[in-house]
Design a protein around this motif. Structure first.
Motif, PDB file in Angstrom:
ATOM      1  N   UNK A  79       0.821  -1.208   0.000  1.00  0.00           N
ATOM      2  CA  UNK A  79       0.000   0.000   0.000  1.00  0.00           C
ATOM      3  C   UNK A  79       0.857   1.260   0.000  1.00  0.00           C
ATOM      4  N   UNK A  80       2.127   1.124   0.382  1.00  0.00           N
ATOM      5  CA  UNK A  80       3.040   2.263   0.366  1.00  0.00           C
ATOM      6  C   UNK A  80       4.396   1.787  -0.129  1.00  0.00           C
ATOM      7  N   UNK A  81       4.990   2.579  -0.997  1.00  0.00           N
ATOM      8  CA  UNK A  81       6.312   2.213  -1.497  1.00  0.00           C
ATOM      9  C   UNK A  81       7.139   3.455  -1.769  1.00  0.00           C
ATOM     10  N   UNK A  82       8.460   3.261  -1.692  1.00  0.00           N
ATOM     11  CA  UNK A  82       9.399   4.340  -1.942  1.00  0.00           C
ATOM     12  C   UNK A  82      10.195   3.998  -3.193  1.00  0.00           C
ATOM     13  N   UNK A  83      10.405   5.003  -4.019  1.00  0.00           N
ATOM     14  CA  UNK A  83      11.056   4.808  -5.310  1.00  0.00           C
ATOM     15  C   UNK A  83      12.088   5.912  -5.524  1.00  0.00           C
ATOM     16  N   UNK A  84      13.259   5.537  -6.025  1.00  0.00           N
ATOM     17  CA  UNK A  84      14.300   6.514  -6.321  1.00  0.00           C
ATOM     18  C   UNK A  84      13.889   7.329  -7.550  1.00  0.00           C
ATOM     19  N   UNK A  85      14.086   8.628  -7.475  1.00  0.00           N
ATOM     20  CA  UNK A  85      13.740   9.514  -8.582  1.00  0.00           C
ATOM     21  C   UNK A  85      14.441   9.034  -9.860  1.00  0.00           C
ATOM     22  N   UNK A  86      13.741   9.117 -10.959  1.00  0.00           N
ATOM     23  CA  UNK A  86      14.290   8.713 -12.244  1.00  0.00           C
ATOM     24  C   UNK A  86      14.123   7.249 -12.567  1.00  0.00           C
ATOM     25  N   UNK A  87      13.736   6.444 -11.608  1.00  0.00           N
ATOM     26  CA  UNK A  87      13.543   5.017 -11.852  1.00  0.00           C
ATOM     27  C   UNK A  87      12.141   4.788 -12.419  1.00  0.00           C
ATOM     28  N   UNK A  88      12.009   3.741 -13.186  1.00  0.00           N
ATOM     29  CA  UNK A  88      10.708   3.434 -13.789  1.00  0.00           C
ATOM     30  C   UNK A  88       9.769   2.884 -12.722  1.00  0.00           C
ATOM     31  N   UNK A  89       8.523   3.307 -12.775  1.00  0.00           N
ATOM     32  CA  UNK A  89       7.510   2.797 -11.845  1.00  0.00           C
ATOM     33  C   UNK A  89       6.406   2.112 -12.638  1.00  0.00           C
ATOM     34  N   UNK A  90       6.159   0.864 -12.310  1.00  0.00           N
ATOM     35  CA  UNK A  90       5.055   0.119 -12.911  1.00  0.00           C
ATOM     36  C   UNK A  90       4.124  -0.285 -11.775  1.00  0.00           C
ATOM     37  N   UNK A  91       2.910   0.204 -11.836  1.00  0.00           N
ATOM     38  CA  UNK A  91       1.951  -0.079 -10.770  1.00  0.00           C
ATOM     39  C   UNK A  91       1.484  -1.529 -10.833  1.00  0.00           C
ATOM     40  N   UNK A  92       1.383  -2.154  -9.656  1.00  0.00           N
ATOM     41  CA  UNK A  92       0.908  -3.542  -9.584  1.00  0.00           C
ATOM     42  C   UNK A  92      -0.601  -3.659  -9.752  1.00  0.00           C
ATOM     43  N   UNK A  93      -1.303  -2.553  -9.573  1.00  0.00           N
ATOM     44  CA  UNK A  93      -2.751  -2.563  -9.762  1.00  0.00           C
ATOM     45  C   UNK A  93      -3.515  -3.085  -8.556  1.00  0.00           C
ATOM     46  N   UNK A  94      -4.735  -3.485  -8.820  1.00  0.00           N
ATOM     47  CA  UNK A  94      -5.644  -3.954  -7.777  1.00  0.00           C
ATOM     48  C   UNK A  94      -6.668  -4.884  -8.407  1.00  0.00           C
ATOM     49  N   UNK A  95      -7.416  -5.559  -7.560  1.00  0.00           N
ATOM     50  CA  UNK A  95      -8.529  -6.385  -8.026  1.00  0.00           C
ATOM     51  C   UNK A  95      -9.800  -5.860  -7.369  1.00  0.00           C
ATOM     52  N   UNK A  96     -10.924  -6.149  -7.986  1.00  0.00           N
ATOM     53  CA  UNK A  96     -12.213  -5.745  -7.420  1.00  0.00           C
ATOM     54  C   UNK A  96     -13.182  -6.908  -7.531  1.00  0.00           C
ATOM     55  N   UNK A  97     -13.906  -7.147  -6.448  1.00  0.00           N
ATOM     56  CA  UNK A  97     -14.891  -8.230  -6.475  1.00  0.00           C
ATOM     57  C   UNK A  97     -16.178  -7.762  -5.805  1.00  0.00           C
ATOM     58  N   UNK A  98     -17.254  -8.394  -6.224  1.00  0.00           N
ATOM     59  CA  UNK A  98     -18.577  -8.062  -5.714  1.00  0.00           C
ATOM     60  C   UNK A  98     -19.254  -9.359  -5.300  1.00  0.00           C
ATOM     61  N   UNK A  99     -19.931  -9.330  -4.166  1.00  0.00           N
ATOM     62  CA  UNK A  99     -20.567 -10.551  -3.664  1.00  0.00           C
ATOM     63  C   UNK A  99     -21.630 -11.084  -4.619  1.00  0.00           C
ATOM     64  N   UNK A 100     -22.209 -10.216  -5.438  1.00  0.00           N
ATOM     65  CA  UNK A 100     -23.248 -10.639  -6.359  1.00  0.00           C
ATOM     66  C   UNK A 100     -22.715 -10.842  -7.777  1.00  0.00           C
ATOM     67  N   UNK A 101     -21.954  -9.883  -8.279  1.00  0.00           N
ATOM     68  CA  UNK A 101     -21.512  -9.916  -9.671  1.00  0.00           C
ATOM     69  C   UNK A 101     -20.176 -10.628  -9.881  1.00  0.00           C
ATOM     70  N   UNK A 102     -19.478 -10.914  -8.801  1.00  0.00           N
ATOM     71  CA  UNK A 102     -18.173 -11.577  -8.936  1.00  0.00           C
ATOM     72  C   UNK A 102     -17.078 -10.573  -9.233  1.00  0.00           C
ATOM     73  N   UNK A 103     -16.169 -10.922 -10.127  1.00  0.00           N
ATOM     74  CA  UNK A 103     -15.016 -10.060 -10.423  1.00  0.00           C
ATOM     75  C   UNK A 103     -15.452  -8.795 -11.164  1.00  0.00           C
ATOM     76  N   UNK A 104     -14.974  -7.667 -10.656  1.00  0.00           N
ATOM     77  CA  UNK A 104     -15.204  -6.373 -11.308  1.00  0.00           C
ATOM     78  C   UNK A 104     -13.867  -5.729 -11.662  1.00  0.00           C
ATOM     79  N   UNK A 105     -12.803  -6.522 -11.678  1.00  0.00           N
ATOM     80  CA  UNK A 105     -11.466  -5.985 -11.941  1.00  0.00           C
ATOM     81  C   UNK A 105     -11.398  -5.251 -13.272  1.00  0.00           C
ATOM     82  N   UNK A 106     -12.153  -5.703 -14.255  1.00  0.00           N
ATOM     83  CA  UNK A 106     -12.133  -5.044 -15.568  1.00  0.00           C
ATOM     84  C   UNK A 106     -12.861  -3.700 -15.548  1.00  0.00           C
TER      85      UNK A 106
END
Length: 193
Positions: A79-106
């Motif tokens: 949930x928190x990360x430190x990155x050196x300036x100038x370095x590439x950052x690629x976000x890991x993302x997240x998932x989303x789910x709903x008790x009725x509809x299931x996966x809402x990640x898209x």
């Protein structure tokens, strides 16, 4: 009656009595169209007749299947990360789910303002809403871009110079650069010893 979408639904039933024949509950014909997997309003009807063919007034129950539970967003990675300036950052993302509809990640929406060329603290936000309009609690990832590298000073000319006593010394100078600020030679201070 309200039923949460996706949960089991058991009809409460009805009771029927006849002044002559007594308890007719076992003879009740139930029409139960309730589908707890589909949001909507349904009417369950109850009909009964006695052995003489006398029909009772139809009884009914309204059942509303509603999706009221909010989806849940889960971060992938820290949930928190430190990155050196100038370095590439690629976000890991997240998932989303709903008790009725299931996966809402898209359906996740992400706001990612991280600028790895500038030190600072950035917040990436993740949001999602299910088809019933239930909004998940927003989830944030904190990215701290830091500059821990010292500037580099490079001498112009030789580091060791032999000078005759009494001659005027002319310093060749130096240049300085920083990984964030670039050319900073104007910020250099000469200190004579």
């Amino acid at each position: 009656m309200v039923v949460e979408a996706g949960t089991d639904y058991s009809d409460l039933g009805a009771v029927a009595t006849d002044s002559f024949e007594g308890d007719l509950t076992a003879n009740i014909q139930v029409s139960n169209p309730v589908n707890p997997r589909k949001v909507g309003s349904y009417v369950v009807t109850y009909d009964v007749s006695d052995s003489s063919g006398n029909k009772a007034a139809q009884a009914s129950r309204s059942v509303d299947v509603k999706d009221t539970l909010v989806p849940v967003i889960t971060l992938i990675g820290q949930a928190e990360m430190t990155l050196q300036v100038g370095k590439q950052y690629i976000d890991n993302g997240a998932t989303a789910s709903d008790s009725f509809e299931g996966s809402l990640s898209d359906k996740l929406t992400t706001a990612n303002p991280v600028d790895t060329t500038k030190p600072g603290t950035y917040s990436i936000s993740y949001d999602v809403e299910d088809s019933s309009g239930n909004k998940a609690v927003q989830v944030l990832r904190k990215v701290i871009v830091v500059d821990t590298e010292s500037p580099v000073i490079t001498l112009l000319g030789d580091a060791v110079i032999q000078q005759e006593i009494g001659d005027t010394y002319q310093d060749a100078g130096a240049i300085a650069s920083d990984n964030v600020d670039g050319d900073i030679h104007k910020d250099c201070n000469r200190i004579a010893q």
